[in-house]
Design a protein around this motif. Structure first.
Motif, short mmCIF file in Angstrom:
data_model
loop_
_atom_site.label_atom_id
_atom_site.label_comp_id
_atom_site.label_asym_id
_atom_site.label_seq_id
_atom_site.Cartn_x
_atom_site.Cartn_y
_atom_site.Cartn_z
N UNK A 107 0.90 -1.26 0.09
CA UNK A 107 -0.05 -0.01 -0.03
C UNK A 107 0.78 1.28 0.08
N UNK B 234 0.68 9.48 -7.38
CA UNK B 234 0.45 10.77 -6.52
C UNK B 234 -0.34 10.47 -5.21
N UNK C 89 -4.98 -5.84 16.62
CA UNK C 89 -3.87 -5.16 16.32
C UNK C 89 -2.71 -5.18 17.09
N UNK D 294 -7.15 7.25 1.96
CA UNK D 294 -6.77 8.63 1.78
C UNK D 294 -6.27 9.11 2.90
N UNK D 295 -6.99 8.74 4.00
CA UNK D 295 -6.91 9.26 5.54
C UNK D 295 -5.40 8.88 5.83
N UNK D 296 -4.95 7.72 5.43
CA UNK D 296 -3.48 6.98 5.62
C UNK D 296 -2.39 7.76 4.99
N UNK D 297 -2.97 8.79 4.06
CA UNK D 297 -1.97 9.50 3.01
C UNK D 297 -1.34 8.28 2.19
N UNK D 298 -2.17 7.26 1.78
CA UNK D 298 -1.57 6.42 1.00
C UNK D 298 -1.70 6.99 -0.60
N UNK D 299 -0.74 6.32 -1.34
CA UNK D 299 -0.59 6.89 -2.84
C UNK D 299 -2.10 6.22 -3.53
N UNK D 300 -2.12 6.67 -4.64
CA UNK D 300 -3.25 6.42 -5.54
C UNK D 300 -3.64 4.79 -5.46
N UNK E 154 -2.56 2.59 -3.51
CA UNK E 154 -2.54 2.08 -2.28
C UNK E 154 -4.05 2.30 -1.94
N UNK F 150 -6.89 -0.67 -1.12
CA UNK F 150 -7.90 -0.90 0.17
C UNK F 150 -9.38 -0.59 -0.25
N UNK G 191 -10.83 9.10 -4.53
CA UNK G 191 -9.42 9.84 -4.52
C UNK G 191 -9.24 11.08 -4.90
N UNK H 16 -12.69 13.65 -2.96
CA UNK H 16 -13.13 13.39 -1.50
C UNK H 16 -13.00 14.87 -0.87
N UNK H 17 -12.27 15.74 -1.19
CA UNK H 17 -12.35 16.93 -0.48
C UNK H 17 -13.65 17.66 -0.65
N UNK I 233 -5.21 -1.34 6.91
CA UNK I 233 -4.58 -0.13 7.37
C UNK I 233 -4.13 -0.17 8.68
N UNK J 168 -5.45 -1.07 11.76
CA UNK J 168 -6.30 -0.46 12.92
C UNK J 168 -7.19 -1.56 13.40
#
Lengths: 203, 203, 203
Positions: A144, A196, B138, C23-29, C31, C35, C76, C79-80, C137, C139
């Motif tokens: 990931x 990205x 976890x 996206x919350x985990x700051x993964x790349x596109x 990743x 998920x 991706x 989402x904003x 991710x 959690x």
């Protein structure tokens, strides 16, 4: 024969990556071997479960587990001397990725899976061991996070499936697919290609 | 009959270990029960998937889930009073480990698995529930961190398989294997046996 | 036809929840898409493995993966702008939960599973994708933490199984079960129903 040899190379490389992750986590010898076995054999086991092959091949063929165990023990005892091999390991890993993708896709086709299923199962077989390794040591899977890792696996599996659909000789398809996948992976590493990240963080 | 009873003891013990892990994580009642069910039934479910038994036995036999659920509820409501039972739980856990290893190996042989596969599937059946429990909450699985946990499971499964190959009566093999596995586990706990950790941390 | 449409709605909703977690985990596109695919298709894949359907349907039917991938890409890039849709997504998620529970239970019955197995497999099919998403991710699964999430899934599957046992028409049973499960989930969200947490922390 050559193919079988390469398969074992793939198992060795992935098992070594798992054992190294275990050593980094300060696991005991046994835990290191478990992570090594999981990384080396996990992709193939997941592939077999998806294809309904039970027990999975690695549970029946003692050589797979033995090779993975040997690689794990080697890493445990000699890893302090591995420093200079790190770059080379990246290359082996790329070779393993390509090889697992193509052999898994080819195996899926042999068992009657559809073209679409064979591509996906090839990719899952290539990345599955690494995902299980990372889940076991409680990390977000490299798959990931890492730049351009699964795309080469998909490419390798796709080449094998298209090649087979066009009626090309299987062994050559495996070779072309592996070279394509491994080459793309190495190119991505060399050029530091990345996907990205989303520009805006969700609130 | 005796064997069935012992199997339920194993499920109770593992379910209780899962529920306790859930309570420690401050989960709500339902989450505690889910972790308890996972720990109590997970090893058997993984074993069944590896052997191609679908749906897995615990999905068909309502008694398994009921027993695991009862043990989880018990832990949730009475765990403050469990303090003194902690040592005893370690013993039950060792019994459960031995029992799951031998019954899983025997079950695998009955379904036509090879000797090698039966040993591995026995060990996976014994440790699988605990690994799933730890992944759910976890944590790095105890299997990877704990001293000498999977080796007794492998021993128990090996005894059953060798015993069967030599033509011994199955029930006695289960008993000998369980005693061997449980005994080795208890000995390891008592003597605090550990595997070595790698001397040098990788850079 | 209506049922197939609703199934895709379920896949879209779950895939979106997975992509958002990525996206919350700051993964790349890539990743994020992995998920998303895992969350959208994982429940069905686990259901198929439990039922012995290999390769799982999502590996054979390209539309499932395509829909999940499309939803992930959408999340991706847009989402904003999803802020105001958050409440609505909770509703869709409840619909998806109900739908996956009932269709999975019905599918299990069609393949000859027992009533008990069909209820459990329905619930696992409904919550499985979310659990895999959270494990990936790194959690503790929402299933374990969230108020009253799996109970509606069990209810929906139970309604379908009882309905079928009473000889009612299947389509109507799916509808009633989905409405019951989704309704209970929404009611729980609205009233903020929770299960108790154990009063005393274990020492």
């Amino acid at each position: 024969m050559f193919l079988a040899l390469l398969t074992y190379v793939g198992i060795v490389v992935f098992a070594a990556s798992g054992a190294l992750a275990g050593v980094r986590r300060r696991l005991e010898l046994f835990g290191v071997c478990v992570v090594g076995l999981t990384a080396g054999l996990g992709g193939g086991i997941v592939r077999d479960l998806l294809l309904g092959v039970t027990p999975p091949v690695s549970f029946d063929r003692w050589t797979n587990a033995t090779v993975a165990l040997g690689a794990s023990l080697l890493v445990f005892y000699v890893h302090p001397h591995l420093g200079r091999l790190r770059g080379v390991i990246g290359v082996y890993d790329a070779v393993g990725l390509g090889l697992f993708a193509t052999t898994s896709a080819s195996y899926a086709l042999d068992l009657g899976a559809s073209h679409f299923a064979a591509v996906l199962i090839g990719a899952v077989g290539a990345v599955g061991g690494g995902v299980l390794r990372d889940v076991l040591v409680n990390e977000v899977p490299l798959l990931l996070r890492r730049d351009l890792y699964a795309v080469p696996a998909l490419l390798g599996a796709l080449v094998v499936v298209v090649w087979a659909a066009l009626g090309g000789p299987g062994d050559l398809g495996l070779l072309v697919g592996t070279v394509a996948a491994t080459g793309l992976r190495l190119l991505g590493m060399w050029r530091d290609w990345n996907f990205p990240v989303s520009a805006v963080e969700p609130t």
